[in-house]
Design a protein around this motif. Structure first.
Motif: not given
Length: 430
Positions: A184-188, A264-272, A362-363
């Motif tokens: 959840l932190e990565l998705m945030q 649109v949406g950014a990914e971060y560490a493979n999370y969407s 999620g991923l």
């Protein structure tokens, strides 16, 4: 990788949860994705298979994870196989995982080079009765390319015909659909990067800009914040382009009086992350645009409140359909006769709102989740109603990503991204 290293306790926990559901005397194997060719010596940028990433954190091609909870030798209960690095690879491709670094990333203590896989796999299979294969059973999958997993399954069935086999996917569908706090932190973070991109374009857009210029502004902001870029192919749809649900050409000029629908949406560490916003090119909604915008916003807010533990996805969409029907009646787009004569299999509201309201995220942007099972706390869903009016030359969609809570309304990961019409106009005209 651009992202900060993820705490390996996430992957340790994920493996533990998966192995707890394996049959006695069974092995599970997970392969990296292939590097896909474009032509000549060109390849597409590598994207790791989300399942091996979920279970190990390894974000590198030609990697294999093997899980064997009852292996005779304890060191073989969790095993990684990696492409062996050398000086040549280091010069031409850069750093690859060493055995020591792989342990830091994954928490897996036993790491071999990939060339040792066949020998070690054979030895371990002599101790096992069942092999878990990792098939893709997502409800939207339409894969026509033979994957590395496909080839592994085909080869293993030929080499070990006497073994039983089982499917990893049903276990992963349930595990991956409920997010760990670290996830959840990565998705945030992914949503926060998306916010930065959106705020950037609010001060950039004006009549005469091109859709692809807006796309470029997003990409600039995403990359400078440790994202690889878009989590999915971006939609920047001005004017009537917004009525094409998967419009991705992004090659039209934005004109005075038009709206722009941006999905649109950014990914971060493979999370969407997955955001939709619709804004006026000139910074001010017309009366009619605002009327429709507010209706979509109300439907989104009311739909969000329904996302609570125990809700069934199918029933939820029926209820959202009722909300949308009421909104379209209020806008004069439907009348009572339309409702009375509607086809139950394609309700009248579908003329203006033809897609679903929510999906797991999620991923993968359309993440794993078993749709006929009740929603649970820490599942993450999009909420994305829209109204599309080709005859009026515009379409409006609004979308946030929300986390189901044990009690109360969902937590909005996009709570800081402007969505109120007044706020958008104020920022664009400041």
């Amino acid at each position: 990788m651009k992202y900060h290293q993820i705490d390996s306790k996430l992957f340790i926990k994920n493996r533990k949860n998966f192995m707890a559901q394996m049959k006695p005397k069974s092995i599970a194997v997970f392969n990296s994705n292939d590097v896909y060719p474009v032509g000549a010596d060109s390849t597409m940028p590598f994207q790791q298979h989300r399942d091996i990433f979920y279970l190990s954190g390894v974000d590198q091609e030609e990697s294999i994870l093997l899980l064997f909870p009852e292996a005779a030798d304890e060191k073989n209960r969790e095993v990684l196989f990696l492409k062996e690095t050398n000086d040549h690879i280091a010069v031409w491709e850069g750093e690859k995982l060493t055995k020591e670094r792989a342990y830091e990333v994954s928490g897996v203590k036993t790491v071999y080079w990939l060339k040792e896989f066949d020998k070690i796999f054979f030895e371990l299979m002599t101790q096992a009765e069942t092999i878990y294969f990792n098939t893709n059973e997502h409800y939207r999958q339409a894969v026509t390319t033979e994957t590395r997993e496909d080839r592994f399954i085909k080869t293993t069935k030929n080499k070990f015909p006497a073994h039983n086999w089982a499917k990893s996917n049903p276990i992963l569908q349930r595990l991956r659909s409920v997010k760990d706090p670290i996830e959840l932190e990565l998705m945030q973070q992914a949503c926060d990067i998306t916010e930065k991109g959106f705020r950037r374009i609010l001060s950039f857009i004006k009549p005469g800009v091109w859709e692809y210029e807006i796309e470029a502004e997003y990409m600039h902001e995403f990359l400078r914040n440790r994202s690889k870029g878009f989590a999915y192919t971006p939609i920047i749809a001005s004017g009537t382009n917004a009525n094409v649900l998967h419009y991705i050409e992004n090659n039209h000029q934005c004109k005075e009086g038009d709206l722009i629908l941006m999905d649109v949406g950014a990914e971060y560490a493979n999370y969407s992350s997955d955001m939709s916003r619709t804004i006026p090119v000139n910074g001010t909604f017309t009366k009619r645009q605002r009327e429709v915008y507010d209706a979509v916003h109300r439907v989104k807010d009311d739909a969000t409140k329904m996302l609570v533990p125990g809700t069934l996805w199918k029933e939820y969409h029926v209820e959202v359909g009722k909300l949308m029907t009421s909104a379209l009646l209020g806008l004069g787009l439907l009348d009572k006769a339309d409702i009375k004569n509607e086809n139950p299999d394609w309700p009248a509201y579908k003329k203006y709102f033809m897609h679903g309201t929510s999906h797991h995220i999620g991923l993968d942007t359309h993440d794993y989740g078993i749709l006929w099972e009740p929603m649970k706390p820490n599942m993450v869903f999009t909420v994305e109603p829209g109204i599309y009016i080709p005859e009026e030359g515009f379409g409006i969609r609004l979308e946030d990503d929300v986390v189901i809570q044990e009690n109360g309304e969902p937590f909005n990961l996009m709570r800081n991204i402007p969505i109120e019409a007044e706020a958008i106009e104020e920022i664009m005209n400041s």
